[in-house]
Design an enzyme around this catalytic site. Structure first.
Site, PDB file in Angstrom:
ATOM      1  N   GLU A 167      -8.341  28.498  20.306  1.00 26.27           N
ATOM      2  CA  GLU A 167      -7.507  28.107  19.172  1.00 26.27           C
ATOM      3  C   GLU A 167      -6.500  29.191  18.749  1.00 26.27           C
ATOM      4  N   TYR A 169      -7.125  32.439  18.248  1.00 23.61           N
ATOM      5  CA  TYR A 169      -7.668  33.560  17.479  1.00 23.61           C
ATOM      6  C   TYR A 169      -7.742  34.822  18.363  1.00 23.61           C
ATOM      7  N   ARG A 217     -16.622  29.837  23.060  1.00 22.15           N
ATOM      8  CA  ARG A 217     -15.616  28.764  22.944  1.00 22.15           C
ATOM      9  C   ARG A 217     -14.381  29.221  23.708  1.00 22.15           C
ATOM     10  N   HIS A 255      -3.573  27.072  17.256  1.00 22.32           N
ATOM     11  CA  HIS A 255      -3.145  26.485  15.974  1.00 22.32           C
ATOM     12  C   HIS A 255      -1.622  26.373  15.889  1.00 22.32           C
ATOM     13  N   GLN A 342      -7.867  14.395   5.586  1.00 27.43           N
ATOM     14  CA  GLN A 342      -7.486  14.473   4.172  1.00 27.43           C
ATOM     15  C   GLN A 342      -8.524  15.190   3.309  1.00 27.43           C
TER      16      GLN A 342
HETATM   17  P1  FAD Z   1      -6.562  -1.631  -3.345  1.00 29.50           P
HETATM   18  O1  FAD Z   1      -6.709  -1.211  -1.954  1.00 29.50           O
HETATM   19  O2  FAD Z   1      -5.229  -2.028  -3.826  1.00 29.50           O
HETATM   20  O3  FAD Z   1      -7.600  -2.826  -3.605  1.00 29.50           O
HETATM   21  C1  FAD Z   1      -7.644  -3.549  -4.782  1.00 29.50           C
HETATM   22  C2  FAD Z   1      -8.271  -4.898  -4.504  1.00 29.50           C
HETATM   23  O4  FAD Z   1      -8.507  -5.571  -5.726  1.00 29.50           O
HETATM   24  C3  FAD Z   1      -7.379  -5.814  -3.689  1.00 29.50           C
HETATM   25  O5  FAD Z   1      -8.075  -6.279  -2.549  1.00 29.50           O
HETATM   26  C4  FAD Z   1      -7.038  -6.946  -4.660  1.00 29.50           C
HETATM   27  O6  FAD Z   1      -6.884  -8.191  -3.990  1.00 29.50           O
HETATM   28  C5  FAD Z   1      -8.262  -6.950  -5.550  1.00 29.50           C
HETATM   29  N1  FAD Z   1      -8.073  -7.550  -6.889  1.00 29.50           N
HETATM   30  C6  FAD Z   1      -7.061  -7.330  -7.757  1.00 29.50           C
HETATM   31  N2  FAD Z   1      -7.274  -8.027  -8.898  1.00 29.50           N
HETATM   32  C7  FAD Z   1      -8.438  -8.695  -8.754  1.00 29.50           C
HETATM   33  C8  FAD Z   1      -9.198  -9.577  -9.579  1.00 29.50           C
HETATM   34  N3  FAD Z   1      -8.827  -9.890 -10.835  1.00 29.50           N
HETATM   35  N4  FAD Z   1     -10.346 -10.092  -9.097  1.00 29.50           N
HETATM   36  C9  FAD Z   1     -10.771  -9.781  -7.843  1.00 29.50           C
HETATM   37  N5  FAD Z   1     -10.078  -8.955  -7.033  1.00 29.50           N
HETATM   38  C10 FAD Z   1      -8.935  -8.405  -7.477  1.00 29.50           C
HETATM   39  N6  FAD Z   1      -4.662   6.122   1.945  1.00 29.50           N
HETATM   40  C11 FAD Z   1      -5.161   7.215   2.481  1.00 29.50           C
HETATM   41  O7  FAD Z   1      -6.004   7.849   1.866  1.00 29.50           O
HETATM   42  N7  FAD Z   1      -4.774   7.639   3.710  1.00 29.50           N
HETATM   43  C12 FAD Z   1      -3.875   6.966   4.426  1.00 29.50           C
HETATM   44  O8  FAD Z   1      -3.538   7.380   5.538  1.00 29.50           O
HETATM   45  C13 FAD Z   1      -3.332   5.784   3.893  1.00 29.50           C
HETATM   46  N8  FAD Z   1      -2.420   5.074   4.578  1.00 29.50           N
HETATM   47  C14 FAD Z   1      -1.927   3.924   4.039  1.00 29.50           C
HETATM   48  C15 FAD Z   1      -1.016   3.186   4.767  1.00 29.50           C
HETATM   49  C16 FAD Z   1      -0.524   1.989   4.258  1.00 29.50           C
HETATM   50  C17 FAD Z   1       0.462   1.218   5.064  1.00 29.50           C
HETATM   51  C18 FAD Z   1      -0.977   1.542   3.011  1.00 29.50           C
HETATM   52  C19 FAD Z   1      -0.477   0.249   2.459  1.00 29.50           C
HETATM   53  C20 FAD Z   1      -1.865   2.278   2.271  1.00 29.50           C
HETATM   54  C21 FAD Z   1      -2.342   3.488   2.772  1.00 29.50           C
HETATM   55  N9  FAD Z   1      -3.228   4.272   2.063  1.00 29.50           N
HETATM   56  C22 FAD Z   1      -3.755   5.391   2.618  1.00 29.50           C
HETATM   57  C23 FAD Z   1      -3.532   3.983   0.653  1.00 29.50           C
HETATM   58  C24 FAD Z   1      -4.889   3.326   0.453  1.00 29.50           C
HETATM   59  O9  FAD Z   1      -4.973   2.153   1.203  1.00 29.50           O
HETATM   60  C25 FAD Z   1      -5.045   3.065  -1.038  1.00 29.50           C
HETATM   61  O10 FAD Z   1      -5.028   4.298  -1.710  1.00 29.50           O
HETATM   62  C26 FAD Z   1      -6.349   2.374  -1.350  1.00 29.50           C
HETATM   63  O11 FAD Z   1      -6.414   1.145  -0.698  1.00 29.50           O
HETATM   64  C27 FAD Z   1      -6.492   2.140  -2.841  1.00 29.50           C
HETATM   65  O12 FAD Z   1      -7.749   1.576  -3.064  1.00 29.50           O
HETATM   66  P2  FAD Z   1      -8.090   0.679  -4.310  1.00 29.50           P
HETATM   67  O13 FAD Z   1      -9.432   0.149  -4.011  1.00 29.50           O
HETATM   68  O14 FAD Z   1      -7.909   1.457  -5.550  1.00 29.50           O
HETATM   69  O15 FAD Z   1      -7.008  -0.479  -4.354  1.00 29.50           O
HETATM   70  P1  NAP Z   2       4.501   7.611  -2.780  1.00 29.47           P
HETATM   71  O1  NAP Z   2       4.001   8.588  -1.781  1.00 29.47           O
HETATM   72  O2  NAP Z   2       4.395   7.943  -4.204  1.00 29.47           O
HETATM   73  O3  NAP Z   2       6.016   7.339  -2.404  1.00 29.47           O
HETATM   74  C1  NAP Z   2       6.815   6.462  -3.106  1.00 29.47           C
HETATM   75  C2  NAP Z   2       8.252   6.570  -2.630  1.00 29.47           C
HETATM   76  O4  NAP Z   2       9.021   5.668  -3.361  1.00 29.47           O
HETATM   77  C3  NAP Z   2       8.849   7.932  -2.806  1.00 29.47           C
HETATM   78  O5  NAP Z   2       9.601   8.243  -1.663  1.00 29.47           O
HETATM   79  C4  NAP Z   2       9.744   7.794  -4.029  1.00 29.47           C
HETATM   80  O6  NAP Z   2      10.799   8.691  -3.759  1.00 29.47           O
HETATM   81  C5  NAP Z   2      10.114   6.322  -4.001  1.00 29.47           C
HETATM   82  N1  NAP Z   2      10.248   5.725  -5.335  1.00 29.47           N
HETATM   83  C6  NAP Z   2       9.427   5.876  -6.403  1.00 29.47           C
HETATM   84  N2  NAP Z   2       9.885   5.141  -7.440  1.00 29.47           N
HETATM   85  C7  NAP Z   2      10.998   4.520  -7.026  1.00 29.47           C
HETATM   86  C8  NAP Z   2      11.916   3.624  -7.646  1.00 29.47           C
HETATM   87  N3  NAP Z   2      11.765   3.239  -8.915  1.00 29.47           N
HETATM   88  N4  NAP Z   2      12.969   3.194  -6.948  1.00 29.47           N
HETATM   89  C9  NAP Z   2      13.131   3.586  -5.659  1.00 29.47           C
HETATM   90  N5  NAP Z   2      12.304   4.422  -5.026  1.00 29.47           N
HETATM   91  C10 NAP Z   2      11.243   4.887  -5.709  1.00 29.47           C
HETATM   92  O7  NAP Z   2       3.787   6.237  -2.574  1.00 29.47           O
HETATM   93  P2  NAP Z   2       3.525   5.368  -1.286  1.00 29.47           P
HETATM   94  O8  NAP Z   2       4.399   5.761  -0.164  1.00 29.47           O
HETATM   95  O9  NAP Z   2       3.597   3.984  -1.775  1.00 29.47           O
HETATM   96  O10 NAP Z   2       2.056   5.696  -0.917  1.00 29.47           O
HETATM   97  C11 NAP Z   2       1.004   5.360  -1.810  1.00 29.47           C
HETATM   98  C12 NAP Z   2      -0.138   6.271  -1.601  1.00 29.47           C
HETATM   99  O11 NAP Z   2      -0.782   5.983  -0.371  1.00 29.47           O
HETATM  100  C13 NAP Z   2       0.348   7.689  -1.526  1.00 29.47           C
HETATM  101  O12 NAP Z   2       0.134   8.342  -2.768  1.00 29.47           O
HETATM  102  C14 NAP Z   2      -0.422   8.290  -0.421  1.00 29.47           C
HETATM  103  O13 NAP Z   2      -1.348   9.247  -0.903  1.00 29.47           O
HETATM  104  C15 NAP Z   2      -1.189   7.153   0.234  1.00 29.47           C
HETATM  105  N6  NAP Z   2      -0.828   7.213   1.646  1.00 29.47           N
HETATM  106  C16 NAP Z   2      -1.214   8.294   2.330  1.00 29.47           C
HETATM  107  C17 NAP Z   2      -0.866   8.408   3.638  1.00 29.47           C
HETATM  108  C18 NAP Z   2      -1.302   9.591   4.420  1.00 29.47           C
HETATM  109  O14 NAP Z   2      -0.923   9.730   5.559  1.00 29.47           O
HETATM  110  N7  NAP Z   2      -2.121  10.464   3.889  1.00 29.47           N
HETATM  111  C19 NAP Z   2      -0.109   7.433   4.239  1.00 29.47           C
HETATM  112  C20 NAP Z   2       0.282   6.338   3.507  1.00 29.47           C
HETATM  113  C21 NAP Z   2      -0.070   6.253   2.192  1.00 29.47           C
HETATM  114  P3  NAP Z   2      12.029   8.933  -4.774  1.00 29.47           P
HETATM  115  O15 NAP Z   2      11.430   8.892  -6.133  1.00 29.47           O
HETATM  116  O16 NAP Z   2      12.581  10.255  -4.379  1.00 29.47           O
HETATM  117  O17 NAP Z   2      12.960   7.842  -4.461  1.00 29.47           O
HETATM  118 FE1  SF4 Z   3     -12.245  14.723   7.630  1.00 27.42          FE
HETATM  119 FE2  SF4 Z   3     -13.729  12.738   6.667  1.00 27.42          FE
HETATM  120 FE3  SF4 Z   3     -11.195  12.274   7.354  1.00 27.42          FE
HETATM  121 FE4  SF4 Z   3     -13.089  12.716   9.198  1.00 27.42          FE
HETATM  122  S1  SF4 Z   3     -12.942  10.977   7.792  1.00 27.42           S
HETATM  123  S2  SF4 Z   3     -11.073  13.612   9.149  1.00 27.42           S
HETATM  124  S3  SF4 Z   3     -14.340  14.237   8.176  1.00 27.42           S
HETATM  125  S4  SF4 Z   3     -11.910  13.615   5.721  1.00 27.42           S
END
Ligand code: FAD
Ligand code: NAP
Ligand code: SF4
Length: 674
Positions: A167, A169, A217, A255, A342
């Site tokens: 890695e 080191y 390693r 790294h 993460q």
């Molecule tokens: P949600 O996932 O929004 O779930 C809420 C649920 O509640 C939904 O299924 C909805 O239908 C249900 N619901 C709402 N109202 C009601 C009701 N009244 N009765 C019954 N059910 C209801 N996060 C990461 O950590 N790493 C990533 O790499 C990552 N990549 C992402 C990529 C994409 C394209 C997207 C869209 C998201 C990504 N996220 C990632 C974000 C992650 O998916 C969200 O942070 C997470 O799903 C949030 O979880 P939650 O349970 O709070 O809400």
């Molecule tokens: P986000 O990371 O907060 O990004 C939102 C984007 O929208 C920003 O680029 C912001 O930039 C823009 N925005 C915010 N308000 C706006 C407005 N009123 N009008 C136009 N643009 C606006 O949120 P997200 O991309 O929806 O992701 C949601 C969460 O999912 C994130 O917080 C992240 O942690 C998680 N996630 C994580 C990964 C991962 O790889 N770890 C991948 C996907 C999602 P400006 O304000 O500069 O325009």
């Molecule tokens: Fe790290 Fe857990 Fe994500 Fe695996 S699932 S990479 S152990 S945070």
């Protein structure tokens, strides 16, 4: 012989000792090493993994002297008075029938402090300090420090040590011409470059005797210019065997290499082929590493003869019971590591205690407890995204009578959409895990059921996890048919044209750019393709395992613009250890980044913006909204108005900076508090 994974679960005879199976828990720095009370926390952490059946544990890296510390306050084992602290850890592991080796890690020029040392005075591209070149005296002292460190580890009850030689080191720095420009006996020819690592191994063996495990390693694939070629790797392995190592573990990539080696987008077992190439060259057991995360992947590597053992580090964070569940044929109950970094590596790089996105109990064994509850209370959980599914499982695990309501026709919430992104296929494992766990605990799941205030009053406890809804910014023309949300795209509800503007360059904007630009099948599902795209050559035709990159890496299915209002670097808030990969992929695919954008209107021509007062048209067919999220609070507001108590978790509680790590952790905390 175990019927499920006979090779993975077969013991390994090392002559003087035997390991109960072929699973090595690879070294991982957790941050517990430096915490107050950290030895007791480490003891609980490792003991849980030993109880979970792992064959051999390797601790996080411990420096043999001050210069070798990764950072000024990192752990070091050099003094007899330190032995008793390590005893706490080794006793706890042995009490659970496990075995544990301590990793000796000298950071060399990767040390994050001003008195770092290296073979030559050459700064690394990833640290701010220029190292001092070790003098001949310094080298002799380093050898003694390693041997002393290993002898103290033996006193502390460790079953062996792992000498970190990969890695990038210190020892890897000595081994490669890239960083070793010395003109004395420790530089120049391979024999000279290998002198220090070999002297260290011999000195350790002389101190600890024959009946003590020494793992080395070895970097089998440096992935940097000036790294070793394959013949050199083979020669090093042979010399290490002669010097007295018991096992050779595989190291992949320095790294500072700009090739992903463990992120979720790396195909499973992508690098096992390099360990396989070394088989037959030496007779000591070989360990394969990197992106091995399920028992079937491990079994495949071992049954096909690619290695004698498999190393899994993060998968053991994700599930301490990985091995016992495999033994019991409970594959579906394993909480699989999704490679996101993460909770683990991203924390380590920010000097925070490591944990795990899918298992927030990891490294918190002494802080958070899911104590059984026999009160018979009923718990309603509303929303089956990561937060709600995790809360329902944790509550059922404690013994509550749990009902989970989900408005849609499937479990998973936004995580279902995340799993559709190329390179995030692994996320499906988490969804499967929760589905199986809900069944296992007999949670009543009500799909297509939007929970309401009245029915929720019937429960003793309520956890609201209704998540988030995409933000729709007030831009003229936003209601037009050529404007769609990322959810509509990922659910396949709309067509997307050839030219696309993405409004919002956060995590989801980046993911959508990858999704819409992917011209082929996800390379994560095709290891040879992925290796070719990143310019990795396991056949070593050009030295250090690097090759010309496959041209398909630079193809894009669409012309894409990724916009944000901020003037900062796009993707700056992405994961510390993975953000660079996303930025590199989009750059390769010629995605055009637009910063400092003001959005004016959308019409037939496309998206009209201005930057620094200058108007322009981005001529596109489709505008996709990735402009962040808003909390879905309608239910919680109704409950509050009706005076009904509840806990609010995940995106429903706070949309800003929401990720699944926070959602799942909040679920655990809410259930612990019930
Ligand atoms: P949600 O996932 O929004 O779930 C809420 C649920 O509640 C939904 O299924 C909805 O239908 C249900 N619901 C709402 N109202 C009601 C009701 N009244 N009765 C019954 N059910 C209801 N996060 C990461 O950590 N790493 C990533 O790499 C990552 N990549 C992402 C990529 C994409 C394209 C997207 C869209 C998201 C990504 N996220 C990632 C974000 C992650 O998916 C969200 O942070 C997470 O799903 C949030 O979880 P939650 O349970 O709070 O809400
Ligand atoms: P986000 O990371 O907060 O990004 C939102 C984007 O929208 C920003 O680029 C912001 O930039 C823009 N925005 C915010 N308000 C706006 C407005 N009123 N009008 C136009 N643009 C606006 O949120 P997200 O991309 O929806 O992701 C949601 C969460 O999912 C994130 O917080 C992240 O942690 C998680 N996630 C994580 C990964 C991962 O790889 N770890 C991948 C996907 C999602 P400006 O304000 O500069 O325009
Ligand atoms: Fe790290 Fe857990 Fe994500 Fe695996 S699932 S990479 S152990 S945070």
């Amino acid at each position: 012989m175990n019927a499920h994974y006979p090779n993975m679960l077969a013991p390994l005879d090392l002559g003087f000792t035997s390991l109960r199976n072929r699973v090595l828990m690879g070294s991982m720095h957790t941050g517990l090493e430096e915490e107050k009370g950290g030895y007791h926390k480490q003891a609980a952490f490792f003991a849980a993994r030993a109880k979970g059946g792992v064959g051999l544990i390797v601790t996080g890296g411990i420096a043999p002297n001050y210069a070798g510390r990764v950072h000024a306050f990192a752990s070091q084992l050099s003094f007899p008075w330190q032995v008793k602290h390590h005893r706490i850890v080794t006793d706890a592991v042995h009490a659970e029938g496990g075995k544990i080796c301590m990793q000796i890690l000298h950071a060399g020029r990767y040390a994050y402090h001003p008195i770092s040392v290296a073979p030559s005075k050459i700064k690394s591209p990833i640290t701010p300090f220029k190292p001092f070149a070790l003098s001949a005296r310094g080298i002799r002292k380093t050898v003694r420090d390693y041997a002393n460190c290993a002898a103290l580890a033996q006193k502390a009850g460790y079953d062996g040590v792992e000498v970190m030689g990969s890695e990038g080191y210190l020892l890897n720095q000595f081994l490669c011409a890239r960083t070793n420009k010395r003109d004395d006996d420790y530089g120049g020819s391979l024999e000279n470059r290998a002198r220090l690592p070999l002297e260290i191994v011999r000195a350790i063996r002389a101190k600890v005797g024959d009946n003590f495990i020494i793992i080395f390693r070895l970097s089998m694939l440096d992935l940097v210019e000036g790294g070793n070629d394959w013949d050199e790797v083979v020669q090093l392995a042979k010399w290490l065997e002669q010097a007295g190592v018991t096992i050779i573990n595989t190291g992949i990539g320095w790294h500072e290499a700009r090739i992903p080696t463990i992120a979720t987008s790396v195909p499973r077992a992508a690098f096992a082929g390099i360990t396989e190439r070394l088989r037959g060259e030496v007779s000591v057991p070989l360990i394969a590493t990197n992106r091995i995360n399920t028992p079937e992947v491990a079994e495949q590597i071992l049954s096909s003869g690619q290695a004698d053992m498999v190393s899994m580090a993060r998968p053991l964070l994700a599930d301490a019971d990985f091995v016992v569940k495999s033994e019991a044929g409970q594959r579906q109950q394993i909480n699989v590591c999704i490679g996101c970094n993460q909770g683990c590596l991203d924390h380590t790089f920010k000097m925070k205690r490591a944990t795990c996105l899918v298992n927030p109990l990891a490294c918190y064994e002494t802080d958070l407890h899911l104590t059984p509850d026999s009160s018979g209370r009923t718990v309603a959980v509303v929303g089956a995204g990561p937060a709600g599914m995790a809360a329902a499982c944790y509550a059922a695990e404690r013994g509550f009578d749990v009902t989970l309501f989900e408005a849609r026709d499937e479990l998973g919430g936004q995580f279902n959409l995340a799993a559709k992104i190329p390179g995030k296929e692994e996320f499906q494992e988490t969804l499967n895990y929760y589905r199986n766990r809900l069944k296992q605990f007999g949670v009543t799941v009500k799909l297509n059921h939007s929970a309401n205030c009245e029915e929720l009053k019937q429960f003793n406890e309520r956890i609201i996890a209704t998540g988030v809804v995409p933000r729709v910014p007030p831009i003229e023309g936003i209601e037009r048919a050529n404007v769609v949300t990322y959810q509509q795209v990922l659910r396949g509800e709309v067509e997307v044209g050839q030219r696309v503007a993405l409004i919002g360059a956060g995590g989801i904007g980046f993911d959508m750019a990858e999704y819409l630009s992917e011209a082929h099948q996800s390379p994560t599902l095709n290891a040879p393709k992925w290796l070719a795209q990143w310019g990795v050559d396991l056949a070593y035709q050009q030295g250090a395992g690097l090759s010309e990159r496959d041209p398909s890496a630079f193809e894009s299915a669409r012309e894409i613009y990724l916009l944000q209002r901020k003037s900062t670097r796009p993707g700056k808030d992405l994961g510390k250890t993975t953000g660079w990969i996303h930025r590199a992929v989009l750059k390769d695919r010629q995605v055009k980044f637009v910063t400092g954008a003001n959005y004016h209107k959308v019409d037939d021509q496309g998206l009209h913006i201005s930057q620094e007062g200058k108007s322009s048209l981005i001529a596109v067919d489709t505008v996709v909204l990735c402009a962040g999220q808003e909390s879905n609070r309608s239910l919680s507001e109704q409950l509050t108005a009706a005076g009904v108590s509840f806990s609010l978790i995940g995106g429903a509680e706070l949309a800003a900076e929401l990720d699944a790590k926070r959602a799942i952790r909040q679920a655990l905390e809410a259930v612990v508090a019930l």
